[in-house]
Design a protein around this motif. Structure first.
Motif, PDB file in Angstrom:
ATOM      1  N   GLU A   1       0.835  -1.212   0.000  1.00 43.94           N
ATOM      2  CA  GLU A   1       0.000   0.000   0.000  1.00 43.94           C
ATOM      3  C   GLU A   1       0.865   1.255   0.000  1.00 43.94           C
ATOM      4  N   ALA A   2       2.056   1.135   0.586  1.00 38.93           N
ATOM      5  CA  ALA A   2       2.974   2.282   0.624  1.00 38.93           C
ATOM      6  C   ALA A   2       3.738   2.415  -0.697  1.00 38.93           C
ATOM      7  N   GLY A   3       3.429   1.534  -1.656  1.00 40.09           N
ATOM      8  CA  GLY A   3       4.031   1.649  -2.993  1.00 40.09           C
ATOM      9  C   GLY A   3       5.369   0.927  -3.143  1.00 40.09           C
ATOM     10  N   MET A   4       5.712   0.097  -2.148  1.00 39.20           N
ATOM     11  CA  MET A   4       7.001  -0.616  -2.248  1.00 39.20           C
ATOM     12  C   MET A   4       6.854  -1.881  -3.079  1.00 39.20           C
ATOM     13  N   LYS A   5       7.974  -2.315  -3.612  1.00 38.97           N
ATOM     14  CA  LYS A   5       8.000  -3.612  -4.303  1.00 38.97           C
ATOM     15  C   LYS A   5       8.511  -4.644  -3.303  1.00 38.97           C
ATOM     16  N   VAL A   6       7.909  -5.817  -3.348  1.00 39.98           N
ATOM     17  CA  VAL A   6       8.299  -6.873  -2.413  1.00 39.98           C
ATOM     18  C   VAL A   6       8.634  -8.130  -3.215  1.00 39.98           C
ATOM     19  N   TYR A   7       9.821  -8.665  -2.973  1.00 39.81           N
ATOM     20  CA  TYR A   7      10.259  -9.872  -3.687  1.00 39.81           C
ATOM     21  C   TYR A   7      10.619 -10.952  -2.680  1.00 39.81           C
ATOM     22  N   ILE A   8      10.498 -12.191  -3.119  1.00 42.26           N
ATOM     23  CA  ILE A   8      11.018 -13.308  -2.321  1.00 42.26           C
ATOM     24  C   ILE A   8      12.356 -13.712  -2.927  1.00 42.26           C
ATOM     25  N   TYR A   9      13.375 -13.873  -2.080  1.00 41.31           N
ATOM     26  CA  TYR A   9      14.654 -14.421  -2.540  1.00 41.31           C
ATOM     27  C   TYR A   9      14.942 -15.625  -1.652  1.00 41.31           C
ATOM     28  N   SER A  10      14.829 -16.806  -2.238  1.00 39.38           N
ATOM     29  CA  SER A  10      14.965 -18.036  -1.451  1.00 39.38           C
ATOM     30  C   SER A  10      15.916 -18.999  -2.133  1.00 39.38           C
ATOM     31  N   SER A  11      16.541 -19.845  -1.340  1.00 34.64           N
ATOM     32  CA  SER A  11      17.316 -20.949  -1.908  1.00 34.64           C
ATOM     33  C   SER A  11      16.385 -21.968  -2.554  1.00 34.64           C
ATOM     34  N   GLY A  12      15.119 -21.979  -2.149  1.00 33.69           N
ATOM     35  CA  GLY A  12      14.133 -22.828  -2.814  1.00 33.69           C
ATOM     36  C   GLY A  12      13.904 -22.315  -4.228  1.00 33.69           C
ATOM     37  N   SER A  13      13.776 -23.225  -5.187  1.00 33.12           N
ATOM     38  CA  SER A  13      13.643 -22.787  -6.586  1.00 33.12           C
ATOM     39  C   SER A  13      12.372 -21.957  -6.776  1.00 33.12           C
ATOM     40  N   ALA A  14      12.382 -21.086  -7.786  1.00 36.34           N
ATOM     41  CA  ALA A  14      11.199 -20.254  -8.060  1.00 36.34           C
ATOM     42  C   ALA A  14       9.980 -21.148  -8.307  1.00 36.34           C
ATOM     43  N   GLU A  15      10.203 -22.282  -8.960  1.00 31.49           N
ATOM     44  CA  GLU A  15       9.085 -23.210  -9.229  1.00 31.49           C
ATOM     45  C   GLU A  15       8.516 -23.738  -7.908  1.00 31.49           C
ATOM     46  N   ALA A  16       9.418 -24.101  -6.990  1.00 37.26           N
ATOM     47  CA  ALA A  16       8.963 -24.613  -5.683  1.00 37.26           C
ATOM     48  C   ALA A  16       8.275 -23.501  -4.898  1.00 37.26           C
ATOM     49  N   GLN A  17       8.818 -22.285  -4.996  1.00 38.34           N
ATOM     50  CA  GLN A  17       8.189 -21.156  -4.289  1.00 38.34           C
ATOM     51  C   GLN A  17       6.753 -20.970  -4.766  1.00 38.34           C
ATOM     52  N   LYS A  18       6.572 -21.078  -6.103  1.00 33.41           N
ATOM     53  CA  LYS A  18       5.213 -20.876  -6.642  1.00 33.41           C
ATOM     54  C   LYS A  18       4.263 -21.930  -6.084  1.00 33.41           C
ATOM     55  N   LEU A  19       4.758 -23.167  -5.963  1.00 31.38           N
ATOM     56  CA  LEU A  19       3.914 -24.238  -5.417  1.00 31.38           C
ATOM     57  C   LEU A  19       3.623 -24.014  -3.943  1.00 31.38           C
ATOM     58  N   ILE A  20       4.699 -23.749  -3.190  1.00 33.60           N
ATOM     59  CA  ILE A  20       4.554 -23.695  -1.735  1.00 33.60           C
ATOM     60  C   ILE A  20       3.826 -22.425  -1.301  1.00 33.60           C
ATOM     61  N   PHE A  21       4.163 -21.298  -1.946  1.00 35.13           N
ATOM     62  CA  PHE A  21       3.549 -20.035  -1.529  1.00 35.13           C
ATOM     63  C   PHE A  21       2.237 -19.751  -2.272  1.00 35.13           C
ATOM     64  N   GLY A  22       1.857 -20.666  -3.181  1.00 34.48           N
ATOM     65  CA  GLY A  22       0.631 -20.460  -3.959  1.00 34.48           C
ATOM     66  C   GLY A  22      -0.612 -20.527  -3.086  1.00 34.48           C
ATOM     67  N   GLN A  23      -0.546 -21.286  -2.014  1.00 36.79           N
ATOM     68  CA  GLN A  23      -1.707 -21.505  -1.140  1.00 36.79           C
ATOM     69  C   GLN A  23      -1.290 -21.371   0.307  1.00 36.79           C
ATOM     70  N   SER A  24      -2.120 -20.760   1.113  1.00 29.41           N
ATOM     71  CA  SER A  24      -1.935 -20.819   2.567  1.00 29.41           C
ATOM     72  C   SER A  24      -3.275 -20.494   3.193  1.00 29.41           C
ATOM     73  N   ALA A  25      -3.407 -20.830   4.464  1.00 30.40           N
ATOM     74  CA  ALA A  25      -4.684 -20.570   5.141  1.00 30.40           C
ATOM     75  C   ALA A  25      -4.977 -19.071   5.172  1.00 30.40           C
ATOM     76  N   LYS A  26      -3.922 -18.251   5.085  1.00 30.78           N
ATOM     77  CA  LYS A  26      -4.118 -16.790   5.206  1.00 30.78           C
ATOM     78  C   LYS A  26      -4.275 -16.097   3.857  1.00 30.78           C
TER      79      LYS A  26
END
Ligand SMILES: CSCCC(=O)C(=O)COP(=O)(O)O
Length: 178
Positions: free
Chosen positions: A73-98
């Motif tokens: 909302e403050a206009g910042m860009k937010v990125y994830i940088y993980s040792s987990g592959s981008a493909e795995a990030q998409k799977l794991i972070f694609g769904q959560s209870a929140k």
């Protein structure tokens, strides 16, 4: 076979050559178990996490979604940088209870850009996101990553959820001896 050879080449695994399919499958399984026991972070190993039989759901600490929403909302860009592959990030972070964190973030980075303990990776991320390293705040729980980012002139906050951190001995509370 390609994956096995790539895994072989990525580090100094003490495995021997293999000559039949059964041995090769066992060698891959052994190699993956070995990497898991070391918490291996090689790019090829982390690509494997994207091959999963069933959908995964991430768990987030309660403060994550409100904070990311506020930054966006403050206009910042937010990125994830993980040792987990981008493909795995998409799977794991694609769904959560929140909710779906991926809908809030501007993109995933993984070790294809470079390892998180190498300062060049942070310059490359700044180049990719069109900013300067000095305009980036990197959050991590790994002090070697913090050191590498700082060498690249990135601002760093070390986040520890389970331990209290002190920046001065004056903030040290000793346990009572009674
Ligand atoms: C986010 S996908 C799986 C996480 C993972 O494999 C991993 O190694 C986490 O490392 P990080 O660099 O995100 O601390």
């Amino acid at each position: 076979m390609g994956l096995f050879l790539s895994l072989q080449q990525e580090d100094m695994w003490p495995g021997n050559g293999v000559d039949d399919l059964q041995q090769m499958i066992q060698a891959v399984v052994d190699k993956v178990c070995w990497q898991m026991s070391l918490d291996g972070k090689t790019t090829m190993f982390k690509q494997l996490a994207a091959f999963t039989a069933r959908p995964m759901k991430a768990e987030f600490f309660a403060d994550v979604f409100p904070a990311v929403r506020k930054w966006k909302e403050a206009g910042m860009k937010v990125y994830i940088y993980s040792s987990g592959s981008a493909e795995a990030q998409k799977l794991i972070f694609g769904q959560s209870a929140k909710g779906k964190i991926l809908e809030l973030v501007d993109g995933p980075f993984d070790t294809k850009i470079g390892h998180k303990v190498e300062n060049e990776s942070y310059q490359r991320i700044a180049d990719c996101t069109g900013g300067s390293t000095n305009n980036i705040l990197f959050l991590t729980d790994v002090t070697q990553e913090a050191g590498a980012a700082e060498e690249a002139d990135v601002h760093v906050a070390v986040v520890k959820t389970y331990y209290s951190l002190i920046t001065s001995f004056s903030k040290l509370y000793l346990p009572s001896s009674t």
